[in-house]
Write an enzyme that holds these catalytic residues in place. Structure first.
Site, PDB file in Angstrom:
ATOM      1  CG  HIS A  30      28.839  41.665  57.149  1.00  0.00           C
ATOM      2  ND1 HIS A  30      30.205  41.630  57.100  1.00  0.00           N
ATOM      3  CD2 HIS A  30      28.471  42.899  56.746  1.00  0.00           C
ATOM      4  CE1 HIS A  30      30.641  42.806  56.690  1.00  0.00           C
ATOM      5  NE2 HIS A  30      29.614  43.591  56.469  1.00  0.00           N
ATOM      6  CG  ASP A  65      28.531  46.947  55.766  1.00  0.00           C
ATOM      7  OD1 ASP A  65      28.835  45.745  55.739  1.00  0.00           O
ATOM      8  OD2 ASP A  65      29.259  47.843  55.298  1.00  0.00           O
TER       9      ASP A  65
END
Length: 98
Positions: A30, A65
């Protein structure tokens, strides 16, 4: 945005052990994807996150995400409150690079 489906990501994961924040395991991919928050379309159905149609960049950020949220969800059973705000000085080994 999608991280909210697991727990409120900021207080629970931002400084959690050696696994989140810069250099963490679940958060590593991420962190490499992008360094700022953005808004994008998504939905949650039967516990599955689906990224909606948007610009190419919005879709890529949503996918980053989604992958991070699913990684955190898989790790929920091993979450320990004692690792919140864990000092970096106690982490061993080099951090990976993107």
């Amino acid at each position: 945005h999608l991280l909210q489906f697991n727990k409120n990501a900021i207080p629970f994961y931002a400084f959690y052990g050696c696994y989140c924040g810069w250099g963490g395991r679940c958060c590593f991919v991420h962190d490499c994807c992008y360094g700022k928050w953005d808004i994008y379309p998504y939905s949650l159905k039967s516990g599955y996150i689906t990224c909606g149609k948007g610009t190419w960049c919005e879709e890529q950020i949503c996918e980053c995400d989604r992958v991070a949220a699913e990684c955190l969800r898989r790790s929920l059973s091993t979450y320990k409150y004692g690792y919140m705000f864990y000092p970096d000085s106690r982490c061993r080994g080099p951090s990976e690079t993107c």
